[in-house]
Enzyme design. Structure first.
Site, PDB file in Angstrom:
ATOM      1  N   GLY A  13       0.586  -1.198  -0.308  1.00 36.18           N
ATOM      2  CA  GLY A  13      -0.024   0.191  -0.192  1.00 36.18           C
ATOM      3  C   GLY A  13       1.104   1.251  -0.400  1.00 36.18           C
ATOM      4  O   GLY A  13       1.709   1.561   0.538  1.00 36.18           O
ATOM      5  N   GLY A 115       6.370  -3.011   3.339  1.00 37.05           N
ATOM      6  CA  GLY A 115       5.696  -3.254   4.245  1.00 37.05           C
ATOM      7  C   GLY A 115       6.247  -5.014   5.434  1.00 37.05           C
ATOM      8  O   GLY A 115       7.395  -5.221   4.017  1.00 37.05           O
ATOM      9  N   ASP A 116       5.885  -5.363   5.890  1.00 40.16           N
ATOM     10  CA  ASP A 116       5.980  -6.556   6.384  1.00 40.16           C
ATOM     11  C   ASP A 116       6.155  -8.252   5.503  1.00 40.16           C
ATOM     12  O   ASP A 116       6.794  -8.238   5.690  1.00 40.16           O
ATOM     13  CB  ASP A 116       5.850  -6.992   7.422  1.00 40.16           C
ATOM     14  N   SER A 118       5.739  -7.041   1.879  1.00 42.26           N
ATOM     15  CA  SER A 118       6.316  -7.061   1.126  1.00 42.26           C
ATOM     16  C   SER A 118       7.770  -7.427   0.985  1.00 42.26           C
ATOM     17  O   SER A 118       8.699  -8.011  -0.049  1.00 42.26           O
ATOM     18  CB  SER A 118       6.171  -5.210   0.346  1.00 42.26           C
ATOM     19  N   THR A 139       5.009   2.095   6.559  1.00 45.21           N
ATOM     20  CA  THR A 139       3.472   1.574   6.213  1.00 45.21           C
ATOM     21  C   THR A 139       2.551   2.281   7.914  1.00 45.21           C
ATOM     22  O   THR A 139       3.721   2.853   8.227  1.00 45.21           O
ATOM     23  CB  THR A 139       3.864   0.014   6.609  1.00 45.21           C
ATOM     24  N   ILE A 140       1.713   2.522   7.210  1.00 41.39           N
ATOM     25  CA  ILE A 140       0.628   3.290   7.952  1.00 41.39           C
ATOM     26  C   ILE A 140       0.826   3.158   9.498  1.00 41.39           C
ATOM     27  O   ILE A 140       0.810   3.462  10.089  1.00 41.39           O
ATOM     28  CB  ILE A 140      -0.237   3.991   7.558  1.00 41.39           C
ATOM     29  N   ASP A 141       0.700   1.748   8.991  1.00 38.79           N
ATOM     30  CA  ASP A 141       0.433   0.302  10.486  1.00 38.79           C
ATOM     31  C   ASP A 141       1.475   0.823  11.184  1.00 38.79           C
ATOM     32  O   ASP A 141       1.088   0.190  12.506  1.00 38.79           O
ATOM     33  CB  ASP A 141      -0.123  -0.683   9.989  1.00 38.79           C
ATOM     34  N   ARG A 277     -22.064   9.259  15.307  1.00 42.00           N
ATOM     35  CA  ARG A 277     -22.075   9.005  14.497  1.00 42.00           C
ATOM     36  C   ARG A 277     -20.346   9.009  14.258  1.00 42.00           C
ATOM     37  O   ARG A 277     -19.141   8.507  15.317  1.00 42.00           O
ATOM     38  CB  ARG A 277     -21.722  10.758  13.514  1.00 42.00           C
ATOM     39  N   HIS A 283      -8.532   5.758   3.555  1.00 41.53           N
ATOM     40  CA  HIS A 283      -7.392   6.184   2.410  1.00 41.53           C
ATOM     41  C   HIS A 283      -6.474   7.420   2.285  1.00 41.53           C
ATOM     42  O   HIS A 283      -6.114   7.315   2.610  1.00 41.53           O
ATOM     43  CB  HIS A 283      -7.752   5.983   0.894  1.00 41.53           C
TER      44      HIS A 283
HETATM   45  O1  F6P Z   1      -1.278  -1.696   5.321  1.00 38.35           O
HETATM   46  C1  F6P Z   1      -1.884  -0.327   4.998  1.00 38.35           C
HETATM   47  C2  F6P Z   1      -3.095  -0.224   5.376  1.00 38.35           C
HETATM   48  O2  F6P Z   1      -3.302   1.201   4.777  1.00 38.35           O
HETATM   49  C3  F6P Z   1      -3.895  -1.071   6.223  1.00 38.35           C
HETATM   50  O3  F6P Z   1      -4.104  -0.175   7.242  1.00 38.35           O
HETATM   51  C4  F6P Z   1      -5.551  -1.049   5.713  1.00 38.35           C
HETATM   52  O4  F6P Z   1      -6.484  -2.062   6.481  1.00 38.35           O
HETATM   53  C5  F6P Z   1      -4.726  -1.261   4.529  1.00 38.35           C
HETATM   54  O5  F6P Z   1      -3.450  -1.380   3.797  1.00 38.35           O
HETATM   55  C6  F6P Z   1      -5.796  -1.450   3.100  1.00 38.35           C
HETATM   56  O6  F6P Z   1      -5.924  -1.740   2.136  1.00 38.35           O
HETATM   57  P1  F6P Z   1      -5.974  -1.415   0.527  1.00 38.35           P
HETATM   58  O7  F6P Z   1      -5.527  -0.143  -0.317  1.00 38.35           O
HETATM   59  O8  F6P Z   1      -6.332  -2.185  -0.219  1.00 38.35           O
HETATM   60  O9  F6P Z   1      -7.422  -1.106   0.312  1.00 38.35           O
END
Ligand code: F6P
Length: 359
Positions: A13, A115-116, A118, A139-141, A277, A283
């Protein structure tokens, strides 16, 4: 070995800071070593295709990319080359095509930003295909083990924090419970960091299963203390005490997380009488201008990755540890993943601030 030509690709991603890392690799490799740098398009797919999809990179091509989001090389988080989906619906092992692409381009080494998932795939491709490989974590994660930070995480936290800042005003104006659903997969780093920074009253992360009654109790306790509103941040993969995760759908054979915010709003509304709400950030967290910290990290990682190639240290990933860039065997980085630890300093901070973690 004498390095003359290296390849670079982004995989998985996208996130903010990828272009800054590519730029750093290109500048250091060309200026200080005189190497040619080839950008492979759309992750390993560029190497798999014939003709190979690539572009030459130099200081001119990366002139204006430092502040740009995404990756100008393109990327994909699908199409594992070992189980590549074919048009007829079957899957095929295309790994040899990638090793052949590396040979055809006359590459002496490959730098992959991923990320991990890849990094694990690229490392296996490199080992089996005899490619000289160095990894850069993104990775944003922020779940890549052995590095305190991965490229893209800081920007994502900034975006989620800003969203909470905004939601606070609307929550207060309308006396509502405002829930922000964020990404992060099985790691709650984005929610925990942005939640504290953005003043959330409730933070739910996958590492701490939540009890809906305790969440509702936190809302009611605030009401009882005279606070008319509550702001909550919830990570997409949180699970309740019964271990249930709300998954949105299955797409391209992969599970897509999402939907927990809506489910929580429904329950909180029913159990507390509050108007709840949801905002799903999605994204938005991955795009946009990289934060200064992500630009610095990406620049440091790019330079260090080139230095590893120059020293012939392959099979390594660059990491950030105690204000130093340290290289670590990729095997070590992919052996585990970095979740939020129960005794994490920020978990203690959240508890100390009276934030409800749902347990
Ligand atoms: O691993 C990064 C990430 O943004 C996750 O936080 C999220 O669950 C996933 O990718 C979303 O992936 P996609 O862009 O395929 O919807």
């Amino acid at each position: 070995m004498g390095i003359k030509r290296i390849g670079i690709l982004t995989s998985g991603g996208d996130c903010a800071g990828l272009n800054a890392a590519i730029r750093s690799v290109v500048l250091h490799a060309t200026k200080d070593f005189g190497w040619e740098v080839i950008g492979i398009r759309r992750a390993t797919q560029g190497l798999m295709e014939r003709p190979i999809d690539y572009m030459y990179l130099n200081s001119k091509t990366v002139e204006d990319v430092l502040v740009k989001g995404g990756t100008f090389l393109g990327t994909t988080n699908r199409g594992n080359p070992f189980k590549f989906p074919m048009p007829d619906g079957s899957v095929s092992d295309r790994s040899v095509d990638i090793a052949e692409g590396y040979e055809l381009l006359n590459l002496d080494a490959l730098i992959g930003i991923g990320g991990d998932g890849s990094l694990a795939i690229l490392n296996r491709l490199a080992t089996e295909g005899k490619m000289n490989f160095v990894g850069i974590p993104k990775t944003i994660d922020n779940d890549v083990a052995v590095t305190e930070r991965s490229i893209g995480f800081d920007t994502a936290v900034n975006i989620a924090t800003e969203a909470l800042d905004r939601l606070n005003f609307t929550a207060a104006s309308h006396s509502r419970v405002m829930i922000l659903e964020v990404m992060g997969r099985d790691a709650g780093h984005i929610a925990l960091n942005a939640g504290i920074a953005g003043g959330a009253h409730i933070i739910l992360i996958p590492e701490i299963p939540y009890h809906i009654d305790r969440v509702c109790r936190a809302v009611k306790a605030r009401q009882a203390r005279g606070h008319s509103f509550t702001v909550a941040i919830v990570s997409e993969a949180v699970c309740d005490a019964g271990g249930e995760t709300v998954t949105k759908s299955e797409q391209f054979g992969e599970c897509r997380l999402g939907g927990i915010g809506q489910a929580l709003a429904q329950e909180i509304g029913e159990k507390t009488g509050a108007e709840a709400r949801v905002t799903v950030l999605g994204h938005v967290q991955r795009g946009g201008i990289p934060s200064p910290l992500d630009r610095l990290l990406a620049s440091a990682f790019g330079v260090a990755a080139v230095d590893l190639v120059a020293q012939g240290k392959f099979g390594q990933v660059v990491t950030w540890q105690n204000r130093q860039v340290v290289s670590v065997p990729i095997e070590e980085a992919i052996a585990t993943y970095q979740a939020v630890a129960p005794n994490d300093a920020l978990v203690k901070t959240a508890r100390g601030l009276g934030i409800c973690l749902g347990d």
